[in-house]
Design an enzyme around this catalytic site. Structure first.
Site, PDB file in Angstrom:
ATOM      1  N   GLN A  46       0.720 -10.062  -5.045  1.00 17.93           N
ATOM      2  CA  GLN A  46       0.528  -9.978  -3.582  1.00 17.93           C
ATOM      3  C   GLN A  46       1.134 -11.172  -2.848  1.00 17.93           C
ATOM      4  O   GLN A  46       1.243 -11.150  -1.622  1.00 17.93           O
ATOM      5  CB  GLN A  46      -0.969  -9.852  -3.250  1.00 17.93           C
ATOM      6  CG  GLN A  46      -1.630  -8.618  -3.837  1.00 17.93           C
ATOM      7  CD  GLN A  46      -1.179  -7.312  -3.163  1.00 17.93           C
ATOM      8  OE1 GLN A  46      -0.538  -7.310  -2.106  1.00 17.93           O
ATOM      9  NE2 GLN A  46      -1.502  -6.186  -3.781  1.00 17.93           N
ATOM     10  N   CYS A  65      -6.630   1.089  -6.821  1.00 21.35           N
ATOM     11  CA  CYS A  65      -7.167   1.563  -8.093  1.00 21.35           C
ATOM     12  C   CYS A  65      -8.644   1.874  -8.011  1.00 21.35           C
ATOM     13  O   CYS A  65      -9.104   2.823  -8.613  1.00 21.35           O
ATOM     14  CB  CYS A  65      -6.935   0.528  -9.185  1.00 21.35           C
ATOM     15  SG  CYS A  65      -5.213   0.247  -9.469  1.00 21.35           S
ATOM     16  N   SER A 123       5.685  -7.317  -9.034  1.00 23.42           N
ATOM     17  CA  SER A 123       5.905  -5.875  -8.960  1.00 23.42           C
ATOM     18  C   SER A 123       6.684  -5.542  -7.690  1.00 23.42           C
ATOM     19  O   SER A 123       6.265  -5.897  -6.591  1.00 23.42           O
ATOM     20  CB  SER A 123       4.533  -5.186  -8.946  1.00 23.42           C
ATOM     21  OG  SER A 123       4.700  -3.802  -8.811  1.00 23.42           O
ATOM     22  N   THR A 166       1.358  -4.059 -14.163  1.00 26.01           N
ATOM     23  CA  THR A 166       0.371  -3.648 -15.178  1.00 26.01           C
ATOM     24  C   THR A 166       0.966  -3.871 -16.563  1.00 26.01           C
ATOM     25  O   THR A 166       0.313  -4.438 -17.461  1.00 26.01           O
ATOM     26  CB  THR A 166      -0.031  -2.169 -14.975  1.00 26.01           C
ATOM     27  OG1 THR A 166      -0.614  -2.040 -13.678  1.00 26.01           O
ATOM     28  CG2 THR A 166      -1.013  -1.706 -16.021  1.00 26.01           C
TER      29      THR A 166
HETATM   30  N1  PLP Z   1      -1.884  -7.095  -9.608  1.00 30.01           N
HETATM   31  C1  PLP Z   1      -2.243  -6.968  -8.320  1.00 30.01           C
HETATM   32  C2  PLP Z   1      -2.834  -8.152  -7.610  1.00 30.01           C
HETATM   33  C3  PLP Z   1      -2.081  -5.750  -7.651  1.00 30.01           C
HETATM   34  O1  PLP Z   1      -2.445  -5.639  -6.379  1.00 30.01           O
HETATM   35  C4  PLP Z   1      -1.525  -4.654  -8.382  1.00 30.01           C
HETATM   36  C5  PLP Z   1      -1.384  -3.327  -7.737  1.00 30.01           C
HETATM   37  O2  PLP Z   1      -2.246  -2.892  -6.987  1.00 30.01           O
HETATM   38  C6  PLP Z   1      -1.153  -4.840  -9.715  1.00 30.01           C
HETATM   39  C7  PLP Z   1      -1.348  -6.064 -10.293  1.00 30.01           C
HETATM   40  C8  PLP Z   1      -0.534  -3.714 -10.516  1.00 30.01           C
HETATM   41  O3  PLP Z   1       0.801  -3.552 -10.162  1.00 30.01           O
HETATM   42  P1  PLP Z   1       1.692  -2.305 -10.646  1.00 30.01           P
HETATM   43  O4  PLP Z   1       1.445  -1.222  -9.658  1.00 30.01           O
HETATM   44  O5  PLP Z   1       3.089  -2.813 -10.595  1.00 30.01           O
HETATM   45  O6  PLP Z   1       1.295  -1.970 -12.020  1.00 30.01           O
END
Ligand code: PLP
Length: 397
Positions: A191, A338, A210, A86
């Site tokens: 992912q 989310c 991440s 994020t």
């Molecule tokens: N991008 C994707 C495709 C995700 O699945 C997620 C988390 O669900 C994120 C970004 C956000 O990741 P983070 O939890 O490290 O902020």
């Protein structure tokens, strides 16, 4: 007599519950846990401190940077450590908003994670143009080529694999198209990493990742930036990360993230992927056969070996399926972590042309490297059991 050191064991979550929500967060793997504990004890200095303990921590961070760069195929200099994807997306979009022309458009895939979509909308408002998805879950490349005849974007944002459906996206084609067209390309590889080979991602201008999606700890990630670019920092303060991201680096988190990535890399053989795709397919085939009305989203296109997005029979609402599965010891999701907290239909399924009613029937099952064929079969058994109980309930009404 001195106390005996505690023996560090592999995580035991799998004995408590059959975990099918790895796309939301993957449990810490044994390698990452060991690396985190070791680094927390060994690298006590602040990497910005001039003394030897600080420099030792800094050297460990730089070695990790080299390791990640080698995996992605880019220069170590281009990697910035962050608190997760994020923040990485926010940082890239902040930089783009500060550096692109005031009238420039950015094209963003309609099926991006909210952390990319929201950051693009916030910074570019109606200059953030959505790239449509097709019914099978892939982005529409023809739309990109067609629209580019009349107007070029300054930047294009598209993920490598979708978190809700697992559908693989044409990121390599988009990377090459963007390079040809001099368009900056941001790829959310959250992912993809740890599940499929990372090589080639380093050719994208920006890449986000991440740790907690592939067995590393939560709260740590990275942003790969364009080669040699001067980045406008999102977080300002100290001069860490060569002025690109202020804040003391999470040394133990970074080292644990790299340990997880290395551990996953060893599992990434073609045979291991094929075998897991077979287990997934076997599960899907039985699900559709045994539960009339069930349908696999993106059934005919390439997907992550670990993800099944399924429209369940209309017998009950998706939330009740999740609760019933939970009672039987299976953790699954209604979609992305989310959006599962609110009642809005998934923007991903809506972008794929699915109705609100259809989106409301979707369950996501996402496995990990440790998930076995027997686990998939056990999940199938639980779904069968719930479905049968629902059918009895229906008949009694
Ligand atoms: N991008 C994707 C495709 C995700 O699945 C997620 C988390 O669900 C994120 C970004 C956000 O990741 P983070 O939890 O490290 O902020």
């Amino acid at each position: 007599m001195g106390k005996k050191a505690r023996v560090v064991k592999a995580p035991s979550y799998s004995r408590l519950v059959n975990y099918f929500d790895h796309n939301a967060s993957s449990p810490l793997c044994a390698e990452a846990r060991a690396a985190w504990l070791e680094a927390s004890e060994k690298f006590i200095g602040n990497p910005s401190s001039p003394h030897r303990l600080g420099q030792r921590a800094d050297a460990a961070l730089e070695a990790a940077r080299e390791e990640l760069a080698a995996a992605l195929g880019c220069d170590a200099f281009d990697i910035v450590w962050t608190s997760g994807a994020t923040e990485s997306a926010g940082m890239a979009l902040h930089h783009l908003a500060r550096t692109l022309d005031d009238r420039a458009e950015v094209w963003v895939s309609a099926i991006e994670h909210p952390c990319v979509l929201a950051a693009a909308r916030e910074r570019f408002a109606d200059r953030a143009v959505l790239i449509p998805a097709m019914r099978d879950g892939r982005l529409d490349l023809d739309w990109v080529r067609e629209r580019a005849r009349t107007k070029r974007p300054a930047a294009l944002l598209a993920m490598a694999a979708n978190n809700e459906t697992g559908v693989l996206q044409p990121w390599a084609e988009l990377r090459d198209w963007c390079r040809e067209a001099s368009v900056t390309f941001f790829c959310d590889a959250v992912q993809w990493l740890g599940r499929l080979p990372a090589r080639g991602l380093g050719g994208c201008d920006f890449v986000s990742g991440s740790a907690h999606k592939f067995g590393g700890p939560r709260g740590v990630g990275f942003l790969k930036c364009p080669a040699g670019a001067r980045i406008n920092p999102l977080l300002t303060g100290g001069g860490q990360e060569r002025g690109r991201r202020a804040g003391t680096e999470n040394v133990a988190g970074v080292l644990a993230m790299l340990a997880a990535l290395q551990a996953r890399k060893h599992s990434l053989t073609a045979d291991a992927q094929r075998e897991r795709t077979e287990w997934r397919t076997e599960f899907e085939t039985a699900l559709v056969r045994e539960l009339p009305g069930a349908e696999i989203v993106g059934a005919d296109v390439q997907r992550l070996w670990n993800t099944v997005s399924a429209l369940m029979p209309e017998a009950d609402c998706q939330r009740r399926w999740v609760v019933k599965l939970d009672r039987l010891g299976f953790a699954v999701s209604t979609g992305s972590a989310c959006s599962s907290g609110n009642e809005e239909p998934s923007h991903v399924l809506t972008a794929m042309g699915r109705s609100t009613a259809e989106a409301g029937r979707v369950l996501r099952f996402s496995a990990g490297w440790e998930t076995t064929r027997a686990d998939w079969q056990a999940l199938l058994g639980a779904l069968r059991e719930i479905h049968a109980a629902l059918a009895v309930g229906e008949a009694a009404r």
